[in-house]
Scaffold this motif. Structure first.
Motif, short mmCIF file in Angstrom:
data_model
loop_
_atom_site.label_atom_id
_atom_site.label_comp_id
_atom_site.label_asym_id
_atom_site.label_seq_id
_atom_site.Cartn_x
_atom_site.Cartn_y
_atom_site.Cartn_z
N GLY A 134 79.62 -48.16 -11.40
CA GLY A 134 79.79 -48.77 -12.71
C GLY A 134 78.48 -48.90 -13.45
N SER A 135 78.48 -49.70 -14.51
CA SER A 135 77.27 -49.92 -15.31
C SER A 135 76.40 -50.97 -14.63
N ILE A 136 75.09 -50.75 -14.68
CA ILE A 136 74.15 -51.66 -14.04
C ILE A 136 73.41 -52.44 -15.13
N TYR A 137 73.38 -53.75 -14.97
CA TYR A 137 72.69 -54.62 -15.92
C TYR A 137 71.64 -55.43 -15.18
N VAL A 142 79.64 -55.39 -6.99
CA VAL A 142 80.09 -54.66 -8.16
C VAL A 142 80.79 -55.64 -9.08
N GLY A 143 80.36 -55.70 -10.34
CA GLY A 143 81.00 -56.60 -11.29
C GLY A 143 80.54 -58.04 -11.15
N CYS A 184 81.51 -61.72 -23.34
CA CYS A 184 80.84 -60.75 -22.47
C CYS A 184 81.72 -59.54 -22.18
N GLY A 185 81.15 -58.37 -22.43
CA GLY A 185 81.89 -57.13 -22.15
C GLY A 185 81.28 -56.32 -21.03
N MET A 186 80.30 -56.89 -20.32
CA MET A 186 79.56 -56.11 -19.33
C MET A 186 80.44 -55.58 -18.21
N TYR A 187 81.37 -56.40 -17.75
CA TYR A 187 82.15 -56.00 -16.58
C TYR A 187 83.66 -55.99 -16.86
N LYS A 188 84.04 -55.85 -18.12
CA LYS A 188 85.45 -55.81 -18.46
C LYS A 188 86.13 -54.63 -17.76
N GLY A 189 87.24 -54.93 -17.11
CA GLY A 189 87.98 -53.88 -16.42
C GLY A 189 87.42 -53.53 -15.06
N ARG A 241 58.91 -55.64 -7.10
CA ARG A 241 59.99 -56.62 -7.24
C ARG A 241 61.34 -55.94 -7.02
N VAL A 242 62.30 -56.73 -6.56
CA VAL A 242 63.67 -56.25 -6.36
C VAL A 242 64.61 -57.15 -7.13
N PHE A 243 65.58 -56.54 -7.81
CA PHE A 243 66.63 -57.32 -8.46
C PHE A 243 67.96 -56.94 -7.83
N LEU A 244 68.69 -57.95 -7.34
CA LEU A 244 69.98 -57.71 -6.70
C LEU A 244 71.09 -57.72 -7.76
N CYS A 245 71.71 -56.57 -7.96
CA CYS A 245 72.80 -56.45 -8.92
C CYS A 245 74.14 -56.65 -8.19
N ASP A 246 75.24 -56.98 -8.82
CA ASP A 246 75.49 -57.02 -10.25
C ASP A 246 75.45 -58.46 -10.78
N GLY A 247 76.56 -58.82 -11.45
CA GLY A 247 76.56 -60.04 -12.24
C GLY A 247 76.43 -61.35 -11.51
#
Length: 289
Positions: free
Chosen positions: A5-8, A23-24, A33-38, A65-71
């Motif tokens: 999916g999309s990564i923010y 994920v999501g 917020c539309g970042m994780y719609k669907g 540095r490390v950033f743990l995704c997602d939301g």
């Protein structure tokens, strides 16, 4: 790296290793917020995450540095987070800080001791979307927490020794509650006293509930002047011991970068000058999320 999916990520994590562990978003109910719609929330399997850490060990030696995704990576059970942080420490020993997004629910589910344990393993900063300190606005946008709960979880993160970066949204309350939103947000920020505050201006995203309400005429988006006045009130009502208040995101009409309390008067003077037409605002075509 395996990305689904999309990564923010926050603007301040632009140069970080982006390690997707979920994920999501576990909440995924905010009306703006539309970042994780669907996108159905899911926890990524251990083998995939381990492979990504191995990849970073070979190819990401310039990133510390490390950033743990997602939301909302903090929603992971503590044993799983501990294993991930230990693997980062072992395989990426040059990494100086790990960050992640957090929600009120994910913070509330963890004890201060559990958060401190994560902090000791390298989790140095959490990013929390407050959006507003106004209870009515929080309810209307589906945030899932009221102002008192936001204060409690914000203080919890801070008491665990982690840095806290809070996002607020200019314009999210609409024109009618603009002043209340600004005042109450300043009050909540002061009660939490985070190290960082990032103010973004609302930009409606097609497909979101708030976009549809605006399209139908049930909700009206504030004009730039409202947003500037809102920012001025918010900064005036925000009392931080030693914190950065940034409103320099690409969505904002007037970039502000203030170290509070030192720069408060300068920031308020600049906003007042802009309201009087003495400062050029960012053209609409240059605004972006």
């Amino acid at each position: 790296m395996d990305y689904q999916g999309s990564i923010y990520r926050p603007p301040s994590e632009a140069n970080s290793i982006l390690l997707q562990v979920t994920v999501g978003c576990s909440h995924n109910a905010c009306s703006f917020c539309g970042m994780y719609k669907g996108v159905r929330f899911a926890i990524k399997d251990e083998r995939t995450v381990a492979a990504d850490i191995e990849y970073a060990a070979r190819h990401c030696r310039r990133q510390n540095r490390v950033f743990l995704c997602d939301g909302d990576a903090l929603i992971l059970p503590n044993p799983r987070l501990i294993a991930i942080l230990q693997a980062i420490r072992e395989k990426l020993p040059w990494v100086t800080r790990v960050g992640l997004y957090a929600t009120p629910r994910s913070i509330d589910r963890k004890s201060v001791e559990e958060l401190r344990q994560l902090r000791q393993l390298g989790l140095g900063i959490a990013y929390l979307g407050l959006e507003s300190g106004d209870n009515q606005t929080l309810a209307e946008i589906g945030k899932g927490a009221n102002a008192d709960q936001m204060i409690a979880v914000g203080r919890k993160i801070r008491s665990a020794g982690m840095a806290l970066s809070i996002t607020v949204l200019l314009g999210i309350a609409g024109p009618q509650r603009s002043v209340v939103h600004a005042e109450e947000t300043g009050r909540v920020l002061s009660a939490i006293n985070p190290e960082y505050v990032g103010a973004l201006s609302l930009m409606l995203v097609p497909g979101t509930d708030l976009y549809e309400r605006c399209r139908r005429g049930d909700w009206h988006q504030p004009e730039p002047r409202h947003l500037l006045a809102e920012l001025g009130i918010m900064i005036a009502r925000t009392h931080l011991t030693d914190g950065l208040f940034h409103a320099n995101h690409a969505s904002n009409y007037l970039p502000i970068k203030a170290h509070l309390p030192r720069d408060k008067a300068v920031a308020l003077t600049l906003i007042e000058k802009a309201l009087q037409g003495g400062v050029n605002l960012r053209p609409e075509r240059y605004r972006a999320l």
